[in-house]
Design a protein around this motif. Structure first.
Motif, PDB file in Angstrom:
ATOM      1  N   ARG A   1     -98.497 -16.364 -14.031  1.00  0.00           N
ATOM      2  CA  ARG A   1     -97.509 -15.811 -14.962  1.00  0.00           C
ATOM      3  C   ARG A   1     -96.280 -16.717 -14.850  1.00  0.00           C
ATOM      4  NH1 ARG A   1     -95.166 -10.776 -15.191  1.00  0.00           N
ATOM      5  NH2 ARG A   1     -95.396 -10.876 -17.440  1.00  0.00           N
TER       6      ARG A   1
ATOM      7  N   LEU B   1     -92.333 -17.716 -16.427  1.00  0.00           N
ATOM      8  CA  LEU B   1     -91.169 -17.310 -17.219  1.00  0.00           C
ATOM      9  C   LEU B   1     -90.275 -18.518 -17.455  1.00  0.00           C
ATOM     10  CD1 LEU B   1     -89.319 -15.005 -18.385  1.00  0.00           C
ATOM     11  CD2 LEU B   1     -88.242 -14.929 -16.134  1.00  0.00           C
TER      12      LEU B   1
ATOM     13  N   VAL C   1     -93.658 -15.968 -20.694  1.00  0.00           N
ATOM     14  CA  VAL C   1     -92.604 -15.148 -21.285  1.00  0.00           C
ATOM     15  C   VAL C   1     -91.348 -15.999 -21.367  1.00  0.00           C
ATOM     16  CG1 VAL C   1     -91.273 -13.000 -21.041  1.00  0.00           C
ATOM     17  CG2 VAL C   1     -93.619 -13.101 -20.185  1.00  0.00           C
TER      18      VAL C   1
ATOM     19  N   LEU D   1     -87.052 -15.703 -21.777  1.00  0.00           N
ATOM     20  CA  LEU D   1     -85.971 -14.741 -21.565  1.00  0.00           C
ATOM     21  C   LEU D   1     -84.645 -15.392 -21.903  1.00  0.00           C
ATOM     22  CD1 LEU D   1     -84.623 -12.189 -20.231  1.00  0.00           C
ATOM     23  CD2 LEU D   1     -84.999 -13.294 -18.017  1.00  0.00           C
TER      24      LEU D   1
ATOM     25  N   ARG E   1     -94.526 -14.107 -25.373  1.00  0.00           N
ATOM     26  CA  ARG E   1     -93.641 -13.030 -25.810  1.00  0.00           C
ATOM     27  C   ARG E   1     -92.231 -13.290 -25.277  1.00  0.00           C
ATOM     28  NH1 ARG E   1     -92.909  -9.101 -21.673  1.00  0.00           N
ATOM     29  NH2 ARG E   1     -94.354  -9.422 -19.941  1.00  0.00           N
TER      30      ARG E   1
ATOM     31  N   ILE F   1     -88.116 -11.703 -24.121  1.00  0.00           N
ATOM     32  CA  ILE F   1     -87.189 -10.644 -23.711  1.00  0.00           C
ATOM     33  C   ILE F   1     -85.786 -11.102 -24.094  1.00  0.00           C
ATOM     34  CG2 ILE F   1     -86.291  -9.266 -21.799  1.00  0.00           C
ATOM     35  CD1 ILE F   1     -88.877 -10.072 -20.242  1.00  0.00           C
TER      36      ILE F   1
ATOM     37  N   ALA G   1     -83.536  -7.959 -15.432  1.00  0.00           N
ATOM     38  CA  ALA G   1     -84.585  -8.009 -16.452  1.00  0.00           C
ATOM     39  C   ALA G   1     -85.902  -8.525 -15.867  1.00  0.00           C
ATOM     40  CB  ALA G   1     -84.136  -8.902 -17.612  1.00  0.00           C
ATOM     41  N   ILE G   2     -85.816  -9.505 -14.981  1.00  0.00           N
ATOM     42  CA  ILE G   2     -87.029 -10.062 -14.363  1.00  0.00           C
ATOM     43  C   ILE G   2     -87.688  -9.013 -13.490  1.00  0.00           C
ATOM     44  CG2 ILE G   2     -87.881 -11.778 -12.702  1.00  0.00           C
ATOM     45  CD1 ILE G   2     -85.622 -13.673 -13.783  1.00  0.00           C
TER      46      ILE G   2
ATOM     47  N   ASP H   1     -89.456  -6.472 -15.685  1.00  0.00           N
ATOM     48  CA  ASP H   1     -90.688  -6.986 -16.299  1.00  0.00           C
ATOM     49  C   ASP H   1     -91.789  -7.120 -15.246  1.00  0.00           C
ATOM     50  OD1 ASP H   1     -91.634  -8.083 -19.004  1.00  0.00           O
ATOM     51  OD2 ASP H   1     -92.396  -9.537 -17.554  1.00  0.00           O
ATOM     52  N   GLU H   2     -91.415  -7.550 -14.055  1.00  0.00           N
ATOM     53  CA  GLU H   2     -92.413  -7.721 -12.992  1.00  0.00           C
ATOM     54  C   GLU H   2     -92.978  -6.362 -12.556  1.00  0.00           C
ATOM     55  OE1 GLU H   2     -90.676 -10.203  -9.935  1.00  0.00           O
ATOM     56  OE2 GLU H   2     -91.343 -12.003 -11.005  1.00  0.00           O
TER      57      GLU H   2
ATOM     58  N   SER I   1     -95.469  -5.682 -15.424  1.00  0.00           N
ATOM     59  CA  SER I   1     -96.539  -6.617 -15.782  1.00  0.00           C
ATOM     60  C   SER I   1     -96.995  -7.542 -14.664  1.00  0.00           C
ATOM     61  CB  SER I   1     -96.090  -7.488 -16.962  1.00  0.00           C
ATOM     62  OG  SER I   1     -95.608  -6.687 -18.009  1.00  0.00           O
TER      63      SER I   1
ATOM     64  N   THR J   1     -88.792  -7.995 -26.899  1.00  0.00           N
ATOM     65  CA  THR J   1     -88.213  -6.767 -26.367  1.00  0.00           C
ATOM     66  C   THR J   1     -86.714  -6.985 -26.221  1.00  0.00           C
ATOM     67  OG1 THR J   1     -90.186  -6.657 -24.997  1.00  0.00           O
ATOM     68  CG2 THR J   1     -88.469  -5.053 -24.539  1.00  0.00           C
TER      69      THR J   1
END
Lengths: 311, 254
Positions: free
Chosen positions: B2, B4, B58, B60, B81, B83, B104-105, B108-109, B112, B205
């Motif tokens: 994953r 970011l 993702v 951000l 996606r 944020i 925010a991280i 999200d973690e 997800s 989001t």
């Protein structure tokens, strides 16, 4: 007192650190220095005490360890401000220091007024814009923009004291494990006396042949603008500007470069700028010392031919 | 994997910076916007890592409602996606930005799963604070390596290369890690037309975090005086060549 992190290269303090020592004196307080690993002569730079950090793990650069040491010493001395040069290392060590102490950080400052409130002037947009800001903090953290503040010598017999930091495994997790030497050959952009640089106006990757020819005749490095690297015509290592290399040649020859602030941020150290451009209104033509208006595809080969004639 | 990528919307300033009447911001009425150049390389690297090894990506940002354009740009390059931490357009200092991104991280973690890598630009093009990545890394208790020009995943570690005087310094740190990158890390691709179309349908989001009082508080901006270069014309076209050679000779480089 204020505390300054002094970086060294080849056993000497680097100029941006000496510039930082000069700026640190504007606090009107005794200046202490932190040296990592070994002492160096700071007697001409107004330093009251030089603290030399020694630890078995400091052979390899470890930025979190440097931040931890700086914090330990700042707490021990009750430093009213902590400064470092706005170099890659200075900025990253101070950012880590700021993170672990929860203090605000003002990066790349050019002047400081102690206040209260403390105000700083700092660089934005790679120096194309200045910001005046208040730094509301019990222990201001500041990095000093390199090559803006002139070094002012101030003779003072600095006491040299050993400093034994406490470092954890966590402080040493991020550390340099290998150094890969750059391949030699060619003229380095940062050290070249002449840089011949091409922009979008060169038109294509192949179009750089005339730029390279002129650079070869002058013993110059070849540079380019961001538009050129984004188009894939030249490697990023040739890019001059805010997100590329900052150059300081005797003569900078800008061929077909419009002169966006992104590019000009890399030229502040150039002694003379010659702009060659078909658009007389281009910012590059307004911000140069010398200009030639017209088609670079005719002008650049003509200059090469003229150099061959007189050589 | 994953991954970011954190980005910032900045104006494209062109040849001359013009300020608003109150000197608190750049007058952007006639300017376009982009993501900060270093971060564009962070986005490209995130996309390449997912293309090579699978997983999800993702993007951000903290910025005004219009920053959704830069989130769409990142998704057009291949990010899955976005944020969006929406602001009212006022600036946030580095400390406040890092705190909002960290929150925010973490959120999200929690929903997800952990990010193996978080990319930042080494510094933003506009405010140049040089600190958000390091602050987020510390808050997440993850190793942080800065100013990278090469990133290679090696099993559960990442090999990181930094350009320094005379060559490159190499770091190897375990995942998960936070990496700040510089332009030149890679050559970001141009978004394809299908990529752009897909980006329009990818999820964004949005939340509205509260802006704390900045501790590094902008008082005013000043456009520095020019360097006083006098723009002397040496002529027009190929006929100017002798004058150029004369100038080079006087400058002592010929």
């Amino acid at each position: 007192m204020v505390l300054v992190l002094v970086e060294q290269a080849g056993g000497n303090a680097i100029d941006p650190s000496l510039q930082t020592l000069t700026l640190a004196r504007s606090f009107g307080q005794p200046v202490h220095a932190l040296l990592v690993g070994s002492a160096t002569d700071l007697t001409q730079h107004g330093v009251a005490v030089a603290h030399v950090a020694q630890h078995v793990a400091l052979g390899a650069y470890a930025p979190d360890a440097w931040a931890a040491m700086l914090n330990q010493l700042a707490v021990q001395l009750n430093a009213s401000a902590v400064l470092a040069a706005g170099t890659d290392r200075g900025n990253e060590v101070m950012a880590r220091f700021a993170a672990r102490t929860g203090l605000p950080l003002a990066a790349n400052c050019t002047s400081v007024s102690p206040g209260p409130p403390l105000t700083v002037t700092r660089l934005r947009w790679g120096g194309s814009l200045l910001e005046e800001a208040r730094l509301n903090s019990e222990r201001p953290l500041i990095t000093v923009a390199p090559y803006v503040v002139p070094i002012e010598p101030s003779s003072m017999p600095a006491d040299v004291e050993p400093f034994a930091p406490e470092l954890t495994d966590e402080n040493l997790l991020v550390r340099v494990v290998e150094h890969v030497a750059a391949p030699g050959g060619g003229v380095s952009l940062t050290e070249a006396k002449v840089v011949v640089s091409g922009g979008r106006g060169v038109g294509s990757k192949e179009g750089f042949a005339i730029i390279e020819e002129l650079a070869g005749l002058l013993g110059a490095a070849v540079g380019c603008s961001r538009a050129v690297t984004s188009a894939g015509w030249r490697p990023h290592t040739d890019q001059v500007g805010q997100t590329g290399t900052k150059v300081a040649p005797d003569v900078y020859i800008a061929c077909g470069i419009s002169g966006a602030t992104q590019h000009m941020a890399g030229l502040k150290g150039a002694k003379r700028i010659l702009a060659i451009n078909s658009d007389a209104q281009a910012p590059m033509m307004q911000n140069a010392d010398y200009t030639v208006a017209g088609d670079l595809k005719e002008i650049v080969p003509a200059i090469s031919a003229e150099i061959r004639k007189v050589k | 994997m994953r991954v970011l990528a954190c980005i910032k919307r900045v104006p494209i300033t062109g040849g001359r910076i013009v300020l608003t009447d109150d000197s608190l911001a750049i007058d952007t009425r006639h300017l376009g916007f982009t993501m900060s150049p270093h971060e564009e390389c962070g986005v490209e690297e995130a996309v390449r890592i997912i293309e090579a090894g699978g997983g999800d990506s993702v993007v951000l940002t903290l910025g005004p409602p219009e920053a959704v354009e830069q989130l769409r740009d990142a998704m057009a390059l291949g990010i899955d996606r976005a944020i969006h931490l929406q602001t009212d357009g006022r600036e946030w200092d580095g400390e406040a930005t890092a705190a909002a991104l960290t929150e925010a991280i973490k959120a999200d973690e929690a929903a997800s799963g952990r990010f193996d890598l978080v990319f930042f630009g080494n510094e933003s093009a506009d405010s140049g604070g040089f600190q958000v990545g390091a602050r987020v890394a510390y808050a997440l208790a993850r190793p942080c390596v800065t100013g990278l020009k090469r990133v290679t995943i090696e099993g559960a570690s990442v090999r990181c290369e930094q350009e320094v005087e005379g060559g490159r310094d190499v770091y190897v740190v375990p995942l998960p890690a936070v990496l700040t990158v510089k332009e030149g890390l890679n050559l970001p691709r141009y978004p394809s037309v299908p990529g752009r179309m897909r980006a329009g349908r990818k999820p964004v989001t949005a939340t509205n975090p509260v802006r704390p009082e900045p501790r590094l508080e902008l008082v005013r901006l000043v456009v520095p005086a020019g360097q006083g270069r006098r723009a002397e014309s040496l002529g027009t076209g190929a006929a100017a060549a002798p004058a150029v050679v004369e100038m080079l000779r006087k400058a002592g480089v010929l």
